[in-house]
Scaffold this active site. Structure first.
Site, PDB file in Angstrom:
ATOM      1  N   HIS A  53       0.838  -1.193   0.000  1.00 33.43           N
ATOM      2  CA  HIS A  53       0.000   0.000   0.000  1.00 33.43           C
ATOM      3  C   HIS A  53       0.876   1.247   0.000  1.00 33.43           C
ATOM      4  O   HIS A  53       2.084   1.164   0.201  1.00 33.43           O
ATOM      5  CB  HIS A  53      -0.930   0.019   1.220  1.00 33.43           C
ATOM      6  CG  HIS A  53      -0.205   0.220   2.512  1.00 33.43           C
ATOM      7  ND1 HIS A  53       0.399  -0.822   3.195  1.00 33.43           N
ATOM      8  CD2 HIS A  53       0.042   1.341   3.252  1.00 33.43           C
ATOM      9  CE1 HIS A  53       0.972  -0.350   4.292  1.00 33.43           C
ATOM     10  NE2 HIS A  53       0.789   0.962   4.346  1.00 33.43           N
ATOM     11  N   HIS A 142       5.595   5.782  -1.408  1.00 37.37           N
ATOM     12  CA  HIS A 142       6.342   4.553  -1.653  1.00 37.37           C
ATOM     13  C   HIS A 142       5.480   3.348  -1.298  1.00 37.37           C
ATOM     14  O   HIS A 142       4.496   3.472  -0.589  1.00 37.37           O
ATOM     15  CB  HIS A 142       7.641   4.535  -0.833  1.00 37.37           C
ATOM     16  CG  HIS A 142       7.406   4.574   0.640  1.00 37.37           C
ATOM     17  ND1 HIS A 142       7.210   5.757   1.332  1.00 37.37           N
ATOM     18  CD2 HIS A 142       7.307   3.585   1.556  1.00 37.37           C
ATOM     19  CE1 HIS A 142       7.002   5.491   2.607  1.00 37.37           C
ATOM     20  NE2 HIS A 142       7.056   4.172   2.773  1.00 37.37           N
TER      21      HIS A 142
END
Length: 189
Positions: A53, A142
């Site tokens: 995620h 990220h």
């Protein structure tokens, strides 16, 4: 004496807004993680695909689930859900130095400009809902692939892209690798 005695003690619960790739994209990310691990000589185990995620805003870590903050976060999520779906593309990987438990992550450049814009929009909704102190001042989007003792240099990767069509409010049980979705908002813009 605390105003919220139920929230005293060591943190056990985390709240954050995030985006999760759909299952086929998560599987592609898992493949990249395995390939990069071998190519770069990393030893950490890749995360499972359901864990991949991007955290948009880390709201906080708490000892217990703070109902008032959850209510404010749900209000903020509802307000930000009017945004349109957008594309993301991650085209490089690198380690973050975290003194021995180093996250190895997917990152990107221009392919994340719409993600940056949406994160700011969500931050404004959070501030309007009374969560201004929890709005991230900096955002380095990220996807964590694995954790490793070694630090890997930045490496170009075949881009991993997807259309973000929803975002979620997650209750993470710290140390248990469990995510509970408290709110889900389709982007409809």
């Amino acid at each position: 004496m605390s105003l919220f005695p139920e929230l005293d003690g060591p943190p056990s619960d985390r709240l954050f807004f995030g985006i999760f790739p759909e299952a086929p994209v998560a599987e592609a990310i898992a493949g990249r993680a395995r390939d990069l691990k071998g190519r770069l000589g990393l030893s950490g185990a890749p995360l499972t695909p359901d864990r991949f995620h991007v955290t948009l805003h880390h709201i906080g870590d708490y000892a217990g689930l703070p109902r008032g903050i959850v209510a404010q976060a749900l209000e903020a999520g509802e307000a930000a859900g009017a945004a349109a779906p957008f594309e993301v593309s991650f085209d490089k990987a690198a380690s973050f130095n975290n003194r021995g438990n180093n996250p190895f992550v997917l990152q990107g450049g221009e392919g994340l400009s719409s993600l940056h814009a949406f994160q700011k929009t969500l931050g404004l909704s959070m501030a309007h809902a009374g969560l201004g102190k929890q709005v991230a001042k900096q955002f380095n989007p990220h996807v964590t692939l694995l954790y490793d003792r070694a630090l890997a240099p930045e490496a170009a990767v075949e881009p991993v892209s997807w259309t973000v069509s929803e975002f979620v409010l997650i209750h993470s049980l710290l140390g248990q690798t469990r995510h509970i979705v408290l709110g889900r908002w389709p982007l409809k813009g």
